[in-house]
Design an enzyme around this catalytic site. Structure first.
Site, PDB file in Angstrom:
ATOM      1  N   SER A 141       6.127   4.186 -10.466  1.00  0.00           N
ATOM      2  CA  SER A 141       6.391   3.364  -9.269  1.00  0.00           C
ATOM      3  C   SER A 141       7.793   3.667  -8.759  1.00  0.00           C
ATOM      4  O   SER A 141       8.686   3.993  -9.557  1.00  0.00           O
ATOM      5  CB  SER A 141       6.308   1.883  -9.617  1.00  0.00           C
ATOM      6  OG  SER A 141       6.752   1.092  -8.521  1.00  0.00           O
ATOM      7  N   TYR A 154       9.627  -4.912 -14.852  1.00  0.00           N
ATOM      8  CA  TYR A 154       8.560  -3.945 -14.569  1.00  0.00           C
ATOM      9  C   TYR A 154       9.196  -2.602 -14.158  1.00  0.00           C
ATOM     10  O   TYR A 154       8.767  -1.543 -14.623  1.00  0.00           O
ATOM     11  CB  TYR A 154       7.687  -4.534 -13.450  1.00  0.00           C
ATOM     12  CG  TYR A 154       6.775  -3.586 -12.731  1.00  0.00           C
ATOM     13  CD1 TYR A 154       5.549  -3.209 -13.272  1.00  0.00           C
ATOM     14  CD2 TYR A 154       7.113  -3.088 -11.470  1.00  0.00           C
ATOM     15  CE1 TYR A 154       4.702  -2.357 -12.586  1.00  0.00           C
ATOM     16  CE2 TYR A 154       6.267  -2.242 -10.780  1.00  0.00           C
ATOM     17  CZ  TYR A 154       5.066  -1.875 -11.334  1.00  0.00           C
ATOM     18  OH  TYR A 154       4.229  -1.044 -10.655  1.00  0.00           O
ATOM     19  N   LYS A 158       8.910   1.246 -15.648  1.00  0.00           N
ATOM     20  CA  LYS A 158       8.524   2.412 -14.840  1.00  0.00           C
ATOM     21  C   LYS A 158       9.575   3.526 -14.960  1.00  0.00           C
ATOM     22  O   LYS A 158       9.233   4.707 -14.971  1.00  0.00           O
ATOM     23  CB  LYS A 158       8.309   1.989 -13.381  1.00  0.00           C
ATOM     24  CG  LYS A 158       7.091   1.081 -13.205  1.00  0.00           C
ATOM     25  CD  LYS A 158       5.809   1.821 -13.555  1.00  0.00           C
ATOM     26  CE  LYS A 158       4.573   0.975 -13.539  1.00  0.00           C
ATOM     27  NZ  LYS A 158       3.345   1.741 -13.794  1.00  0.00           N
TER      28      LYS A 158
HETATM   29  P1  NAP Z   1      -4.780  -3.375  -9.524  1.00  0.00           P
HETATM   30  O1  NAP Z   1      -5.494  -3.149  -8.240  1.00  0.00           O
HETATM   31  O2  NAP Z   1      -4.378  -4.747  -9.904  1.00  0.00           O
HETATM   32  O3  NAP Z   1      -5.668  -2.712 -10.681  1.00  0.00           O
HETATM   33  C1  NAP Z   1      -5.196  -2.728 -12.000  1.00  0.00           C
HETATM   34  C2  NAP Z   1      -6.231  -2.098 -12.897  1.00  0.00           C
HETATM   35  O4  NAP Z   1      -5.717  -2.059 -14.229  1.00  0.00           O
HETATM   36  C3  NAP Z   1      -7.517  -2.890 -12.957  1.00  0.00           C
HETATM   37  O5  NAP Z   1      -8.579  -1.998 -13.187  1.00  0.00           O
HETATM   38  C4  NAP Z   1      -7.297  -3.807 -14.152  1.00  0.00           C
HETATM   39  O6  NAP Z   1      -8.548  -4.245 -14.662  1.00  0.00           O
HETATM   40  C5  NAP Z   1      -6.566  -2.849 -15.084  1.00  0.00           C
HETATM   41  N1  NAP Z   1      -5.708  -3.483 -16.079  1.00  0.00           N
HETATM   42  C6  NAP Z   1      -4.800  -4.465 -15.907  1.00  0.00           C
HETATM   43  N2  NAP Z   1      -4.195  -4.766 -17.060  1.00  0.00           N
HETATM   44  C7  NAP Z   1      -4.740  -3.942 -18.007  1.00  0.00           C
HETATM   45  C8  NAP Z   1      -4.539  -3.773 -19.402  1.00  0.00           C
HETATM   46  N3  NAP Z   1      -3.652  -4.515 -20.087  1.00  0.00           N
HETATM   47  N4  NAP Z   1      -5.284  -2.840 -20.042  1.00  0.00           N
HETATM   48  C9  NAP Z   1      -6.172  -2.082 -19.365  1.00  0.00           C
HETATM   49  N5  NAP Z   1      -6.409  -2.194 -18.055  1.00  0.00           N
HETATM   50  C10 NAP Z   1      -5.701  -3.126 -17.382  1.00  0.00           C
HETATM   51  O7  NAP Z   1      -3.412  -2.530  -9.585  1.00  0.00           O
HETATM   52  P2  NAP Z   1      -2.943  -1.190  -8.839  1.00  0.00           P
HETATM   53  O8  NAP Z   1      -2.065  -1.597  -7.716  1.00  0.00           O
HETATM   54  O9  NAP Z   1      -4.077  -0.280  -8.582  1.00  0.00           O
HETATM   55  O10 NAP Z   1      -1.972  -0.596  -9.956  1.00  0.00           O
HETATM   56  C11 NAP Z   1      -2.273   0.578 -10.682  1.00  0.00           C
HETATM   57  C12 NAP Z   1      -0.981   1.260 -11.066  1.00  0.00           C
HETATM   58  O11 NAP Z   1      -0.223   1.536  -9.893  1.00  0.00           O
HETATM   59  C13 NAP Z   1      -0.059   0.454 -11.985  1.00  0.00           C
HETATM   60  O12 NAP Z   1       0.500   1.324 -12.954  1.00  0.00           O
HETATM   61  C14 NAP Z   1       1.030  -0.038 -11.051  1.00  0.00           C
HETATM   62  O13 NAP Z   1       2.237  -0.232 -11.739  1.00  0.00           O
HETATM   63  C15 NAP Z   1       1.114   1.143 -10.086  1.00  0.00           C
HETATM   64  N6  NAP Z   1       1.735   0.833  -8.791  1.00  0.00           N
HETATM   65  C16 NAP Z   1       1.132  -0.038  -7.914  1.00  0.00           C
HETATM   66  C17 NAP Z   1       1.756  -0.281  -6.689  1.00  0.00           C
HETATM   67  C18 NAP Z   1       1.173  -1.218  -5.658  1.00  0.00           C
HETATM   68  O14 NAP Z   1       1.897  -1.561  -4.674  1.00  0.00           O
HETATM   69  N7  NAP Z   1      -0.089  -1.655  -5.786  1.00  0.00           N
HETATM   70  C19 NAP Z   1       2.970   0.340  -6.370  1.00  0.00           C
HETATM   71  C20 NAP Z   1       3.533   1.211  -7.302  1.00  0.00           C
HETATM   72  C21 NAP Z   1       2.905   1.456  -8.506  1.00  0.00           C
HETATM   73  P3  NAP Z   1      -8.716  -5.512 -15.643  1.00  0.00           P
HETATM   74  O15 NAP Z   1      -7.902  -6.623 -15.044  1.00  0.00           O
HETATM   75  O16 NAP Z   1     -10.189  -5.758 -15.637  1.00  0.00           O
HETATM   76  O17 NAP Z   1      -8.203  -5.074 -16.979  1.00  0.00           O
END
Ligand code: NAP
Length: 252
Positions: A141, A154, A158
């Site tokens: 991130s 967080y 990262k």
């Molecule tokens: P999301 O839509 O909330 O999806 C998160 C996914 O991870 C879901 O499939 C969730 O399913 C799973 N998950 C959550 N906790 C878990 C655990 N302890 N073990 C295994 N699976 C788990 O989130 P996202 O935005 O796609 O985020 C994905 C990645 O992108 C993360 O690494 C996040 O830090 C990064 N990121 C996101 C953003 C943003 O703005 N969205 C920006 C920068 C980086 P379950 O709840 O069913 O386990």
């Protein structure tokens, strides 16, 4: 790399992980859908199969060592090999200044995001080496590159993931395994739902982001596909920022 590589994607029941799994499956990867909830993984895998792709579902909490081991062993048992690993799942239980972060929350963040990724990489390595090499991609991130008043712990995890990429690139390179990360800016997923449910914030981000919109999961899925594929065959140990240009402005 075979034409139908086996690719495990953690956190692929929703958001960026799901978009990556669907894109990779459409490009011929046999994908393993994983998150804490088996039913939601089954439903994504089913959708991929209905679209003509190949997918299985294996639930795994990235903070649980036995489940990390089972994710890799089940994958190898079902498909006979493992080529790529996308380390996408992450936890962020705290919002607010750093004195809100107690030891328990800090440990969860660092354990799930950093140790879980490192451990899964080590579990996958011998199988990837046996398959002739492959790619590990971490989803980091821009929070690991900029100061932050509300998701600082967080961001620490990262920043550690970015260093993990460099360390594993050195350790795994001899086995033909490349290790890279994508560092997304703000992406429209459940993770950012609270922030993006405020229309004023959406307008603010649209105004401050050089490309003039909020990022979508597919924007990051495409970078993941690049980092997993042959077009990035000479990249290792790198963190690719994919943020619509926001970091060159100095941040949001
Ligand atoms: P999301 O839509 O909330 O999806 C998160 C996914 O991870 C879901 O499939 C969730 O399913 C799973 N998950 C959550 N906790 C878990 C655990 N302890 N073990 C295994 N699976 C788990 O989130 P996202 O935005 O796609 O985020 C994905 C990645 O992108 C993360 O690494 C996040 O830090 C990064 N990121 C996101 C953003 C943003 O703005 N969205 C920006 C920068 C980086 P379950 O709840 O069913 O386990």
């Amino acid at each position: 790399m075979p034409s139908n590589p086996i690719t495990v994607i953690t956190g692929s029941s929703r958001g960026i992980g799901r978009a990556a799994a669907e894109l990779l499956a459409a490009r011929g990867h046999r994908v393993v859908i994983s998150s804490r909830d088996q039913d939601s993984c089954e439903s994504v895998a089913e959708g991929i199969r209905e679209a003509g792709g190949e997918a299985i579902a294996v639930a795994c909490h990235v903070g649980q060592d036995d489940q990390l081991e089972a994710l890799i062993s089940d994958t190898v048992e079902r498909f006979g090999r493992l080529d790529n690993l996308v380390l996408n799942a992450a936890s962020n239980p705290v919002y607010g200044p750093s004195d809100n972060v107690d030891r328990k929350a800090f440990d969860v963040i660092m354990h799930n995001n950093v140790f879980g990724s490192m451990r899964l990489g080590h579990l996958a390595r011998p199988h990837m080496a046996e398959a002739g090499g492959g790619a590990v991609v971490l989803v980091s991130s821009i929070a690991g590159m900029l100061g932050n008043r509300v998701i600082g712990a967080y961001g620490l995890s990262k920043a550690a993931e970015n260093q993990l990429v460099r360390n594993l690139a050195l350790e795994f390179g001899g086995d033909g395994i490349r290790v890279n990360a994508v560092a997304p800016g703000l992406i429209r997923t459940d993770f950012s739902k609270a922030l993006l449910s405020d229309e004023r914030m959406v307008k603010h981000f649209e105004r401050t982001t050089p490309l003039g919109r909020i990022g979508e999961p597919e924007d990051i899925a495409r970078v993941i596909a690049f980092l997993v594929g042959e077009d990035s065959r000479w990249l290792s140990g790198q963190v690719v920022t994919a943020d619509g240009g926001i970091t060159v402005t100095g941040g949001f």
